[in-house]
Design a protein around this motif. Structure first.
Motif, PDB file in Angstrom:
ATOM      1  N   VAL A  16       4.237 -11.486   6.577  1.00  0.00           N
ATOM      2  CA  VAL A  16       5.424 -11.671   7.424  1.00  0.00           C
ATOM      3  C   VAL A  16       6.498 -10.614   7.198  1.00  0.00           C
ATOM      4  O   VAL A  16       7.447 -10.519   7.977  1.00  0.00           O
ATOM      5  CB  VAL A  16       6.028 -13.078   7.213  1.00  0.00           C
ATOM      6  CG1 VAL A  16       5.028 -14.153   7.559  1.00  0.00           C
ATOM      7  CG2 VAL A  16       6.537 -13.245   5.788  1.00  0.00           C
ATOM      8  N   SER A  17       6.397  -9.831   6.147  1.00  0.00           N
ATOM      9  CA  SER A  17       7.375  -8.773   5.875  1.00  0.00           C
ATOM     10  C   SER A  17       6.651  -7.557   5.317  1.00  0.00           C
ATOM     11  O   SER A  17       5.462  -7.615   5.007  1.00  0.00           O
ATOM     12  CB  SER A  17       8.444  -9.256   4.883  1.00  0.00           C
ATOM     13  OG  SER A  17       7.896  -9.377   3.586  1.00  0.00           O
ATOM     14  N   THR A  18       7.403  -6.473   5.192  1.00  0.00           N
ATOM     15  CA  THR A  18       6.819  -5.225   4.681  1.00  0.00           C
ATOM     16  C   THR A  18       7.304  -4.909   3.274  1.00  0.00           C
ATOM     17  O   THR A  18       7.335  -3.743   2.878  1.00  0.00           O
ATOM     18  CB  THR A  18       7.158  -4.051   5.619  1.00  0.00           C
ATOM     19  OG1 THR A  18       8.593  -3.912   5.706  1.00  0.00           O
ATOM     20  CG2 THR A  18       6.597  -4.284   7.008  1.00  0.00           C
ATOM     21  N   ILE A  19       7.707  -5.933   2.520  1.00  0.00           N
ATOM     22  CA  ILE A  19       8.206  -5.666   1.181  1.00  0.00           C
ATOM     23  C   ILE A  19       7.132  -5.037   0.301  1.00  0.00           C
ATOM     24  O   ILE A  19       7.428  -4.242  -0.605  1.00  0.00           O
ATOM     25  CB  ILE A  19       8.742  -6.975   0.542  1.00  0.00           C
ATOM     26  CG1 ILE A  19       9.504  -6.675  -0.744  1.00  0.00           C
ATOM     27  CG2 ILE A  19       7.619  -7.963   0.316  1.00  0.00           C
ATOM     28  CD1 ILE A  19      10.739  -5.845  -0.547  1.00  0.00           C
ATOM     29  N   ALA A  20       5.858  -5.346   0.584  1.00  0.00           N
ATOM     30  CA  ALA A  20       4.773  -4.749  -0.199  1.00  0.00           C
ATOM     31  C   ALA A  20       4.718  -3.239   0.009  1.00  0.00           C
ATOM     32  O   ALA A  20       4.327  -2.494  -0.899  1.00  0.00           O
ATOM     33  CB  ALA A  20       3.433  -5.395   0.175  1.00  0.00           C
ATOM     34  N   GLU A  21       5.112  -2.774   1.206  1.00  0.00           N
ATOM     35  CA  GLU A  21       5.101  -1.338   1.483  1.00  0.00           C
ATOM     36  C   GLU A  21       6.280  -0.619   0.844  1.00  0.00           C
ATOM     37  O   GLU A  21       6.293   0.610   0.778  1.00  0.00           O
ATOM     38  CB  GLU A  21       5.121  -1.112   2.994  1.00  0.00           C
ATOM     39  CG  GLU A  21       3.938  -1.740   3.726  1.00  0.00           C
ATOM     40  CD  GLU A  21       4.077  -1.627   5.229  1.00  0.00           C
ATOM     41  OE1 GLU A  21       5.014  -0.930   5.681  1.00  0.00           O
ATOM     42  OE2 GLU A  21       3.266  -2.239   5.956  1.00  0.00           O
ATOM     43  N   LYS A  22       7.292  -1.382   0.395  1.00  0.00           N
ATOM     44  CA  LYS A  22       8.481  -0.781  -0.215  1.00  0.00           C
ATOM     45  C   LYS A  22       8.334  -0.588  -1.716  1.00  0.00           C
ATOM     46  O   LYS A  22       9.247  -0.061  -2.362  1.00  0.00           O
ATOM     47  CB  LYS A  22       9.710  -1.655   0.057  1.00  0.00           C
ATOM     48  CG  LYS A  22       9.931  -2.040   1.519  1.00  0.00           C
ATOM     49  CD  LYS A  22      10.222  -0.835   2.386  1.00  0.00           C
ATOM     50  CE  LYS A  22      10.485  -1.266   3.825  1.00  0.00           C
ATOM     51  NZ  LYS A  22      10.719  -0.098   4.709  1.00  0.00           N
ATOM     52  N   ILE A  23       7.214  -1.004  -2.272  1.00  0.00           N
ATOM     53  CA  ILE A  23       7.020  -0.870  -3.717  1.00  0.00           C
ATOM     54  C   ILE A  23       6.885   0.598  -4.077  1.00  0.00           C
ATOM     55  O   ILE A  23       6.111   1.339  -3.467  1.00  0.00           O
ATOM     56  CB  ILE A  23       5.781  -1.663  -4.175  1.00  0.00           C
ATOM     57  CG1 ILE A  23       5.988  -3.162  -3.943  1.00  0.00           C
ATOM     58  CG2 ILE A  23       5.484  -1.401  -5.643  1.00  0.00           C
ATOM     59  CD1 ILE A  23       4.779  -4.005  -4.311  1.00  0.00           C
ATOM     60  N   VAL A  24       7.667   1.025  -5.049  1.00  0.00           N
ATOM     61  CA  VAL A  24       7.616   2.414  -5.527  1.00  0.00           C
ATOM     62  C   VAL A  24       6.420   2.540  -6.463  1.00  0.00           C
ATOM     63  O   VAL A  24       6.371   1.890  -7.524  1.00  0.00           O
ATOM     64  CB  VAL A  24       8.918   2.789  -6.250  1.00  0.00           C
ATOM     65  CG1 VAL A  24       8.845   4.232  -6.746  1.00  0.00           C
ATOM     66  CG2 VAL A  24      10.115   2.596  -5.324  1.00  0.00           C
ATOM     67  N   GLN A  25       5.475   3.383  -6.065  1.00  0.00           N
ATOM     68  CA  GLN A  25       4.237   3.511  -6.836  1.00  0.00           C
ATOM     69  C   GLN A  25       4.386   4.587  -7.915  1.00  0.00           C
ATOM     70  O   GLN A  25       4.741   5.725  -7.614  1.00  0.00           O
ATOM     71  CB  GLN A  25       3.076   3.880  -5.907  1.00  0.00           C
ATOM     72  CG  GLN A  25       2.804   2.866  -4.813  1.00  0.00           C
ATOM     73  CD  GLN A  25       2.282   1.549  -5.352  1.00  0.00           C
ATOM     74  OE1 GLN A  25       1.829   1.462  -6.493  1.00  0.00           O
ATOM     75  NE2 GLN A  25       2.350   0.514  -4.516  1.00  0.00           N
TER      76      GLN A  25
END
Length: 408
Positions: free
Chosen positions: A125-134
């Motif tokens: 439901v959100s893109t918080i997973a894409e905001k993780i700094v790898q």
């Protein structure tokens, strides 16, 4: 319009090359309309790209639709069953719970909102997973970041606390069973930083920390899910769905847009103000067409009188000069829009214009599409149509007898 009017308009335009004054005026008209259309199209492309970037960022942080009970627990299983039966446009849901706490490390303390999530459902439901700094040579998933006593914190908060991946920090919290006590007892628990995220929005990067729902309920046993985030199907009507959810569940349901009314109002006001200013500039550029056509009509008075004497209709004479003006405006506006499209593609592919953090985006965005290009072209052509029509109809006022007698 007939072929004769088109042929005469074409010959008149070609003939301007042999008259320095008229030729200069044609160039001025062409360049002014080209610059006006270029500016109008590019500014709208930048505003369109900026709005899309803001919407994508905000919607990535917040869910598309939010149902919340303000502290009361929600039965997510029962709600999910009802949504599947009555609201097929809801593609995914995710339950969350929020509690305030203190986070402490290396002598630094910050107030945070501890948000408990189901990482598998939240990723839908959100893109918080894409905001993780790898970090280098490692791939961190949302599920791994909030497992057990691991938490996901903002990169800005991590810098203030001087911590990184794998470090242990302390969370201090107050249980809800002491509302009337004058002295608040704080409990503490050690947690491990499982990941860091970066959204570019300070209120999130500093103030929100993610953990698992199980971990949050261990800290606050009396609290359960108080908010349900939803994602709609692409063809769903957001406003109608929100109203239907309100009527069905008798609870607060809102869009992510409702969380930032001031920002969206400012974007809309700025967009309309810029369009109005650029339309006025384009209108001034269209005035050059009036001057050019007046020059042409004055020079071609003998030709106009002869055409009238040969039986050409007044509408055909008007059409000749309208074709001249609209031809110049059409080619100039097309060139301006094409140049604006190229510039927007360059801005989109090579984001070399940096913006401060207050704009929520790091670089100047631009997004041109066919709808925007056609709209700009239609507006410019309408303004130039009015200018050429007003001027060309002046040919009806020419006295044929006087012109043939004294100027023929």
């Amino acid at each position: 319009m007939n072929r004769l009017s088109l042929l005469i308009a074409w010959r008149y335009l070609r003939g301007t090359a042999y008259d320095n004054n008229v030729s200069t005026m044609v160039r001025i008209c062409f360049l002014s309309i080209l610059i006006g259309s270029f500016a109008l199209a590019l500014v709208n492309a930048v505003k369109n790209g900026y709005e899309q970037a803001i919407y994508k960022k905000m919607q990535g942080i917040h869910a598309q639709i939010i149902m919340r009970a303000h502290g009361k627990q929600l039965n997510i299983d029962a709600i999910n069953d009802l949504l599947k039966k009555q609201f097929p446009q809801v593609a995914a849901i995710s339950g969350t719970a929020n509690q305030y706490a203190l986070v402490q490390s290396n002598g630094n303390t910050h107030v945070i909102m501890l948000r408990g999530i189901d990482p598998i459902q939240e990723a839908r439901v959100s893109t918080i997973a894409e905001k993780i700094v790898q970090p280098q040579d490692t791939h961190i998933t949302l599920q791994a970041s909030v497992k057990k006593n691991r938490i996901l914190i903002g990169e800005s908060l991590a810098k203030d606390l001087d911590v990184t991946y794998g470090d242990t920090i302390q969370i201090m919290y107050s249980e809800d069973n002491q509302p009337n006590s004058r002295k608040i007892t704080m409990e503490s628990v050690d947690v491990v930083i499982g990941g860091m995220f970066k959204t570019g929005i300070d209120e999130f990067d500093y103030g929100v920390t993610f953990c698992s729902l199980d971990f949050l309920q261990n800290l606050f046993p009396e609290n359960g899910i108080t908010q349900i985030n939803m994602l709609l199907t692409p063809d769903a009507q957001e406003k109608e769905t929100i109203e239907a959810l309100k009527n069905s569940f008798k609870i607060e349901v809102l869009s992510w847009r409702d969380l930032y009314p001031a920002l969206l109002s400012a974007l809309k006001l700025e967009k309309y103000a810029l369009i109005l200013i650029l339309l006025l500039i384009t209108m001034v550029a269209s005035m050059n067409i009036i001057a050019l056509l007046f020059m042409q009509i004055t020079q071609k008075r003998p030709d106009i009188a002869i055409l009238y004497a040969m039986g050409m209709q007044p509408k055909q004479i008007v059409t000749i000069f309208m074709l001249m003006g609209m031809g110049i405006a059409g080619i100039a506006s097309l060139c301006g829009i094409v140049l604006a499209w190229i510039a927007s593609l360059l801005l989109e592919r090579y984001p070399f214009i940096e913006l401060p953090d207050v704009y929520y985006v790091s670089h100047l965005p631009a997004k041109m599409d066919w709808t925007l290009a056609c709209t700009v072209f239609a507006i410019i052509m309408f303004l130039n149509f009015m200018a050429t029509w007003y001027t060309a109809r002046r040919t009806k006022n020419i006295n044929i007898a006087d012109v043939l007698r004294y100027e023929g």
